[in-house]
Design an enzyme around this catalytic site. Structure first.
Site, PDB file in Angstrom:
ATOM      1  N   GLY A 150      -1.207 -20.404  26.662  1.00 53.36           N
ATOM      2  CA  GLY A 150      -1.791 -19.728  27.816  1.00 53.36           C
ATOM      3  C   GLY A 150      -1.580 -20.426  29.139  1.00 53.36           C
ATOM      4  O   GLY A 150      -2.076 -19.961  30.165  1.00 53.36           O
ATOM      5  N   CYS A 172      16.726   6.856  28.026  1.00 55.36           N
ATOM      6  CA  CYS A 172      16.252   8.214  28.257  1.00 55.36           C
ATOM      7  C   CYS A 172      14.744   8.211  28.126  1.00 55.36           C
ATOM      8  O   CYS A 172      14.178   8.638  27.101  1.00 55.36           O
ATOM      9  CB  CYS A 172      16.892   9.173  27.280  1.00 55.36           C
ATOM     10  SG  CYS A 172      18.625   9.368  27.668  1.00 55.36           S
ATOM     11  N   GLY A 197       3.810 -21.256  25.008  1.00 53.86           N
ATOM     12  CA  GLY A 197       5.014 -20.467  24.786  1.00 53.86           C
ATOM     13  C   GLY A 197       5.677 -20.269  26.142  1.00 53.86           C
ATOM     14  O   GLY A 197       6.634 -20.947  26.511  1.00 53.86           O
TER      15      GLY A 197
HETATM   16  C1  LIG Z   1       1.233 -16.407  21.883  1.00 59.24           C
HETATM   17  C2  LIG Z   1       0.557 -17.623  21.450  1.00 59.24           C
HETATM   18  C3  LIG Z   1       0.655 -18.806  22.182  1.00 59.24           C
HETATM   19  C4  LIG Z   1       1.430 -18.919  23.460  1.00 59.24           C
HETATM   20  O1  LIG Z   1       0.905 -18.209  24.525  1.00 59.24           O
HETATM   21  P1  LIG Z   1       1.571 -18.421  25.958  1.00 59.24           P
HETATM   22  O2  LIG Z   1       0.754 -17.582  26.869  1.00 59.24           O
HETATM   23  O3  LIG Z   1       2.980 -17.945  25.866  1.00 59.24           O
HETATM   24  O4  LIG Z   1       1.498 -19.870  26.271  1.00 59.24           O
HETATM   25  C5  LIG Z   1       0.043 -19.930  21.686  1.00 59.24           C
HETATM   26  N1  LIG Z   1      -0.652 -19.893  20.533  1.00 59.24           N
HETATM   27  C6  LIG Z   1      -0.774 -18.778  19.812  1.00 59.24           C
HETATM   28  C7  LIG Z   1      -1.533 -18.804  18.541  1.00 59.24           C
HETATM   29  C8  LIG Z   1      -0.184 -17.608  20.240  1.00 59.24           C
HETATM   30  O5  LIG Z   1      -0.326 -16.495  19.506  1.00 59.24           O
END
Ligand SMILES: *Cc1c(COP(=O)(O)O)cnc(C)c1O
Length: 429
Positions: free
Chosen positions: A226, A348, A269
């Protein structure tokens, strides 16, 4: 910060990339990913949430930089193994952790076969795992009862969210764990994407309380993912050192309480890959529809779904010179007048528009005037870009290219028409 025109990325000509690999193509700059990893090196463990960008060449790059990996499916475990991650290591750190709210049957078979550490997001998952692997160590993912997200769809805490074990059921889960002799060694809170610092102290407080309830079996706490990143001029980065110090303070208080060391993990992520990625597309048509100018690309929401899903903003730049024109005759320097353009794709489907706000309202973007045959680059597309791609409209998945030390490496070939029909069968009469 985001230029209106570009001729190259990391020292490699964009026109050259398009000629060599075709379009649409995802391009990743390895140096940017490495820099982002370094930003977080104060954490004991940086665990990449690979669902953001799961090409095995990206996973390999992460592994070489000491990053560990999170997997949310059997397929992602397969990818992690293919990229050289060990299923388990000595001690408390697990190179691969399976994090989910359910086990599908494939995933359960896979974690048992490879002895992969599991982060359970539901009591059922804990029960299913415990009955098959009594005595194992597990992590629990807790929904602390509140959440936060850059959109409702990325908020992963609170009563509306399906994620994690509801905080009031922690005690029930500890009983399930006891019944199977499971040891709860990890606690994990991932409450949404786009966390801000004010909110974070609330999360850290919840972690301390929940960790106190679990007790001295804990060896690892995970801050989840996050961490926000920037998508437009004016967006600001969170101060990662402040982010770390809040978590570190909680960790230290818990260490004091338990009388042993705790490993502090973070699980980004988006943060690690978003800014490294570019979707390179060709402008194939320019249409005037009443007062609106449309730039239509060969890339659509089959390649980059974030705008249609969340109304997300991606910076855009134009690469001067139609692809067919010789490099020597391209004028890349004279300024161009700007135009307010709607930018869309080939599908489309009227929602196939990159310039849209949340709720599907079509907007425009101020871009340099461009011609058919020039490239348009969608930027900050490394996270949830290719990974959310689809074959809708029977479009092949794009190629992926990694730029490293001034060289462009193909890390995923563009799909072929045969790939599109692979596995399909016409039943005999
Ligand atoms: C998607 C996810 C993340 C990463 O989230 P980001 O916003 O991309 O940093 C981390 N941990 C879990 C368990 C997730 O499902």
């Amino acid at each position: 910060m985001f230029p209106a025109t570009r001729t190259e990325l990391a020292g490699v000509s964009l026109r050259e990339i398009a000629r060599r690999f075709g379009t649409p193509t995802y391009v990743y700059d390895a140096a940017v990913i490495e820099r982002k990893i370094d930003d977080l090196k104060m954490f004991d463990v940086v665990r990449f949430a690979q669902k953001a960008c799961s090409n095995i060449a990206i996973l390999d790059l992460m592994r070489r930089k000491g990053v560990l990996v999170d997997a949310v499916s059997a397929g992602e475990i397969h990818r992690a193994l293919a990229a050289g991650f060990q299923p388990h290591a000595a001690g408390d750190t697990h190179p691969i952790v399976y994090t989910a709210d359910i086990f599908d049957r494939d995933a359960l078979a896979m974690v048992l076969k490879h002895d992969i550490h599991v982060n359970c997001g539901s009591p059922d998952m804990l029960e299913q795992y415990g009955s098959r692997k009594p005595g194992a160590n597990v992590t629990l993912r807790i929904n602390p009862g509140f959440g936060h997200g850059h959109s409702q769809k990325t908020n992963t805490g609170g009563e509306q969210s399906k994620h994690g074990i509801w905080h009031e059921q922690l005690d029930d889960c500890l009983r399930i764990a006891d019944r199977h002799g499971l040891s709860v060694t990890g606690l994990h809170l991932h409450i949404g994407s786009g966390t801000d610092l004010e909110h974070l102290s609330q999360v850290c407080g919840a972690m301390e309380k929940l960790a106190g309830d679990v007790g001295r079996t804990l060896t690892t706490i995970s801050a989840g993912g996050g961490l926000p990143t920037i998508y437009k001029a004016g967006d600001t980065y969170v101060d990662t050192s402040v982010y770390f110090s809040l978590w570190d303070a909680s960790r230290k208080r818990l260490e004091q309480k338990f009388g042993h060391k705790l490993t502090l993990e973070i699980e980004p992520g988006r943060y690690l890959v978003a800014e490294s990625g570019y979707l390179v597309a060709e402008i194939r048509a320019i249409k005037q529809m009443g007062k609106n100018t449309f730039y239509l690309l060969d890339a659509g929401f089959n390649n980059l779904a974030r705008p249609i899903l969340y109304g997300s903003h991606h910076p855009m730049s134009i690469v001067p010179g139609p692809l067919d024109m010789a490099d020597a005759s391209v004028d890349a320097t004279s300024p161009r007048p700007e135009v307010e353009a709607v930018v869309g794709g080939p599908l489309c489907e009227s929602g196939d528009i990159f310039t849209q706000a949340e709720g599907g309202f079509v907007t425009t973007r101020k871009l340099p005037t461009a011609q058919v045959g020039e490239l348009l680059v969608l930027e900050c597309a490394g996270a949830y870009g290719f990974a959310m791609g689809s074959n809708y409209n029977s479009k092949p998945l794009a190629a992926e290219v990694l730029l490293r030390n001034g060289q462009a490496h193909l890390i995923r070939a563009r799909q072929t028409p045969e790939d599109l029909t692979r596995g399909e069968v016409i039943p005999s009469a």
